[in-house]
Scaffold this active site. Structure first.
Site, PDB file in Angstrom:
ATOM      1  N   ASP A 143       1.044  -1.613  -0.015  1.00  0.00           N
ATOM      2  CA  ASP A 143      -0.178   0.467  -0.298  1.00  0.00           C
ATOM      3  C   ASP A 143       0.673   0.977   0.312  1.00  0.00           C
ATOM      4  O   ASP A 143       2.001   0.977  -0.101  1.00  0.00           O
ATOM      5  CB  ASP A 143      -0.937   0.240   1.202  1.00  0.00           C
ATOM      6  CG  ASP A 143      -2.582   0.432   1.422  1.00  0.00           C
ATOM      7  OD1 ASP A 143      -2.561   1.645   0.171  1.00  0.00           O
ATOM      8  OD2 ASP A 143      -3.259  -0.037   2.012  1.00  0.00           O
ATOM      9  N   GLU A 202      -0.789   2.145  -4.765  1.00  0.00           N
ATOM     10  CA  GLU A 202      -0.838   3.193  -4.679  1.00  0.00           C
ATOM     11  C   GLU A 202      -1.946   3.847  -5.539  1.00  0.00           C
ATOM     12  O   GLU A 202      -2.021   4.829  -6.048  1.00  0.00           O
ATOM     13  CB  GLU A 202       0.507   3.837  -5.280  1.00  0.00           C
ATOM     14  CG  GLU A 202       0.656   3.631  -6.567  1.00  0.00           C
ATOM     15  CD  GLU A 202      -0.133   4.121  -7.969  1.00  0.00           C
ATOM     16  OE1 GLU A 202      -1.117   3.535  -8.108  1.00  0.00           O
ATOM     17  OE2 GLU A 202       0.775   5.636  -7.858  1.00  0.00           O
ATOM     18  N   TRP A 203      -2.908   3.207  -5.805  1.00  0.00           N
ATOM     19  CA  TRP A 203      -3.958   4.242  -6.212  1.00  0.00           C
ATOM     20  C   TRP A 203      -4.177   4.537  -7.608  1.00  0.00           C
ATOM     21  O   TRP A 203      -5.449   5.522  -7.908  1.00  0.00           O
ATOM     22  CB  TRP A 203      -4.630   4.603  -4.911  1.00  0.00           C
ATOM     23  CG  TRP A 203      -4.565   4.277  -3.668  1.00  0.00           C
ATOM     24  CD1 TRP A 203      -5.402   3.329  -3.064  1.00  0.00           C
ATOM     25  CD2 TRP A 203      -3.615   5.484  -2.106  1.00  0.00           C
ATOM     26  NE1 TRP A 203      -4.819   2.805  -1.625  1.00  0.00           N
ATOM     27  CE2 TRP A 203      -3.977   4.254  -1.217  1.00  0.00           C
ATOM     28  CE3 TRP A 203      -2.718   6.316  -2.271  1.00  0.00           C
ATOM     29  CZ2 TRP A 203      -3.070   4.416  -0.088  1.00  0.00           C
ATOM     30  CZ3 TRP A 203      -2.859   6.276  -1.557  1.00  0.00           C
ATOM     31  CH2 TRP A 203      -2.525   5.297  -0.085  1.00  0.00           C
ATOM     32  N   GLY A 204      -2.884   4.806  -8.423  1.00  0.00           N
ATOM     33  CA  GLY A 204      -3.588   5.113  -9.286  1.00  0.00           C
ATOM     34  C   GLY A 204      -2.038   6.480  -9.308  1.00  0.00           C
ATOM     35  O   GLY A 204      -2.317   7.219 -10.438  1.00  0.00           O
ATOM     36  N   ASP A 205      -1.663   6.538  -8.205  1.00  0.00           N
ATOM     37  CA  ASP A 205      -1.673   8.161  -7.801  1.00  0.00           C
ATOM     38  C   ASP A 205      -0.302   8.582  -8.921  1.00  0.00           C
ATOM     39  O   ASP A 205      -0.050   9.723  -9.687  1.00  0.00           O
ATOM     40  CB  ASP A 205      -1.464   8.520  -6.251  1.00  0.00           C
ATOM     41  CG  ASP A 205      -2.129   8.788  -6.140  1.00  0.00           C
ATOM     42  OD1 ASP A 205      -3.685   8.943  -5.924  1.00  0.00           O
ATOM     43  OD2 ASP A 205      -2.332   9.404  -4.465  1.00  0.00           O
ATOM     44  N   ASN A 206       0.329   7.669  -9.479  1.00  0.00           N
ATOM     45  CA  ASN A 206       1.656   8.116 -10.096  1.00  0.00           C
ATOM     46  C   ASN A 206       2.196   7.399 -11.113  1.00  0.00           C
ATOM     47  O   ASN A 206       3.007   6.569 -11.960  1.00  0.00           O
ATOM     48  CB  ASN A 206       2.930   7.579  -9.079  1.00  0.00           C
ATOM     49  CG  ASN A 206       3.123   7.966  -7.439  1.00  0.00           C
ATOM     50  OD1 ASN A 206       3.746   9.146  -7.890  1.00  0.00           O
ATOM     51  ND2 ASN A 206       2.554   7.614  -6.832  1.00  0.00           N
ATOM     52  N   ASP A 266     -10.237   3.498  -3.002  1.00  0.00           N
ATOM     53  CA  ASP A 266     -10.861   1.991  -2.195  1.00  0.00           C
ATOM     54  C   ASP A 266     -12.200   2.727  -3.277  1.00  0.00           C
ATOM     55  O   ASP A 266     -12.765   3.578  -3.309  1.00  0.00           O
ATOM     56  CB  ASP A 266     -10.988   1.984  -1.109  1.00  0.00           C
ATOM     57  CG  ASP A 266      -9.690   1.917  -0.280  1.00  0.00           C
ATOM     58  OD1 ASP A 266      -8.764   2.007  -0.948  1.00  0.00           O
ATOM     59  OD2 ASP A 266      -9.648   2.294   0.809  1.00  0.00           O
TER      60      ASP A 266
HETATM   61  C1  GLA Z   1      -5.869   1.607   1.654  1.00  0.00           C
HETATM   62  C2  GLA Z   1      -5.933   0.670   0.702  1.00  0.00           C
HETATM   63  C3  GLA Z   1      -7.159  -0.898   1.035  1.00  0.00           C
HETATM   64  C4  GLA Z   1      -7.186  -0.873   1.725  1.00  0.00           C
HETATM   65  C5  GLA Z   1      -6.931  -0.038   2.941  1.00  0.00           C
HETATM   66  C6  GLA Z   1      -6.475  -0.818   4.914  1.00  0.00           C
HETATM   67  O1  GLA Z   1      -7.205   2.501   1.627  1.00  0.00           O
HETATM   68  O2  GLA Z   1      -6.852   1.292  -0.758  1.00  0.00           O
HETATM   69  O3  GLA Z   1      -7.110  -1.540   0.044  1.00  0.00           O
HETATM   70  O4  GLA Z   1      -6.322  -2.305   2.209  1.00  0.00           O
HETATM   71  O5  GLA Z   1      -5.928   0.873   3.074  1.00  0.00           O
HETATM   72  O6  GLA Z   1      -5.674   0.012   5.589  1.00  0.00           O
END
Ligand code: GLA
Length: 402
Positions: free
Chosen positions: A149, A182-186, A204
């Site tokens: 993460d 990393e949520w696509g940020d980079n 998320d």
């Molecule tokens: C981030 C991730 C989630 C999960 C939580 C856990 O938000 O994107 O998928 O793993 O952390 O804290």
């Protein structure tokens, strides 16, 4: 001089050989279960064992699901005196190695979560500065999958941080799927192909059809928000390196129709299929969706081509995915609030995928049609396709060249 050149070349080879992910661990998108969406940090040993048992009992292992991944909250709040990560002794009294063994004895695989920052998103010890040590722990516990993460990373460079962990896993010498989060940020679709096996493309997910739920500095995203979030990243996906649309919310409160559409879309987009519901209390309809082998086969097609939006006709989303062996998958999702009688005229459309130079060429070819949710054959492309599609429901078909 020759000796110097020889050793320089040797060094380069050694560095290069080390600087790679474990290849071939995710030739098709990973299938599994993750604890976060339903349980957050309220996880424990018995729950994980129960989930593993349910994989077998409900036919999910048989359908192809393999990984059981513990997300945030599995660790003790502090490392031990030597800096090693330890499992929370109350939640996981037998420790991670024993849990991995339980899961392996069922013929399944085991995954854990950590974070590139100083702490995980829920405040447990992160891997920053401990990458190699943590990788050795995972290898010693026989872990098969690491979700990594991006919380509490301050000014850390994402590419560098994920490469460091990749190298640490490689050095620990156990094949471990590396799931970048990393949520696509980079924009990992631009650099992560040789770093990880999958990478998240969004913040998320949340269990709704098309909503955004704000939490101040960040938001959670409904199914269609995630589908529509990124443009032009399908080229980046392929065997061993996938765009990850996040753990699924099937069985977590949307309607059965919405769950079917969610499953169909994650399959069309060649996303990892990671269940996020409580399998102990799942309804028959939820399991019917999740264990649908015909849909899973589309997700697992060996070409690994991520599907794409073809058109939106009268509020019906139409998506395509080229498959191996002269076949195509196609979905029609009714975005409207009421059922509709839908008609698709094959002859009126020129269906192809320019990115992959594939075309159905319906002038010269006929394709048989298979409805993969209702498990029935629907004739072929010599006749218009007609169907009644419920609100937020999906018609998903495989077209096979005759
Ligand atoms: C981030 C991730 C989630 C999960 C939580 C856990 O938000 O994107 O998928 O793993 O952390 O804290």
């Amino acid at each position: 001089m020759m000796k110097k050149i020889f050793f320089t070349v040797l060094l380069c080879i050694a560095v290069y050989a080390n600087a790679q992910k474990f290849d071939g661990l995710a030739k098709t998108p990973p299938l599994g279960w993750n604890s976060w969406n339903t349980f957050g940090t309220a996880i424990n040993e018995q729950l994980v064992k129960d989930i593993a048992d349910k994989f077998i009992e409900l036919g999910l292992k048989d359908a192809g699901y393999e990984y059981i991944v513990l997300d945030d909250g599995w660790m003790a709040k502090e490392r031990d005196a030597d800096g090693n990560l330890i499992a929370d002794p109350i939640k996981f009294p037998s420790g991670m190695k024993a849990l991995a063994e339980y899961i392996h004895l069922k013929g399944l695989k085991f995954g854990l979560y950590n974070c590139a920052g100083s702490k995980t998103c829920a405040g447990y010890p992160g891997s920053r500065g401990y990458e190699y040590q943590d990788a050795r722990s995972y290898a010693a516990w026989n872990v098969d999958y690491l979700k990594y993460d991006w919380c509490n990373t301050d000014k850390l460079n994402a590419v560098g941080a994920y490469i460091t962990m990749r190298d640490a896993l490689k050095a620990a010498n156990r094949p471990i799927v590396f799931s970048i989060c990393e949520w696509g940020d980079n924009e990992p679709w631009k650099w992560a192909k040789d770093v990880g096996h999958l990478w998240r493309v969004s913040g998320d997910i949340i269990n709704c059809w098309d909503c955004e739920v704000g939490h101040g500095s960040w938001s959670s995203w409904g199914v269609w928000k995630i589908i529509n979030m990124r443009k032009d990243i399908r080229k980046a996906a392929g065997p061993d390196h996938w765009n990850d649309l996040d753990m699924m919310e099937i069985g977590n409160g949307m309607t059965d129709a919405e769950d079917r559409s969610h499953f169909a879309m994650w399959s069309m987009l060649a996303s990892p299929l990671i269940m996020g519901n409580d399998l102990r209390s799942a309804s028959k309809e939820t399991i019917k969706t999740l264990a649908n082998k015909e849909v899973i086969a589309i997700n697992q097609d060996k070409l690994g081509i991520q599907g794409f939006r073809f058109t939106n006709e009268n509020n019906i989303e139409v998506w395509l995915k080229p498959l191996d062996n002269n076949a195509w998958a196609m979905v029609f999702v009714n975005m409207g609030e009421s059922p509709t009688n839908y008609k698709f005229q094959w002859k009126k459309h020129d269906i192809g995928d320019d990115v992959n130079s594939r075309s159905m060429n319906l002038e010269n070819n006929t394709y048989t049609i298979r409805d993969v949710f209702n498990h029935v054959n629907l004739g072929d492309t010599t006749k218009d396709l007609t169907a009644r599609i419920g609100s937020h429901d999906v018609l998903m078909i495989i077209l096979q060249k005759k």
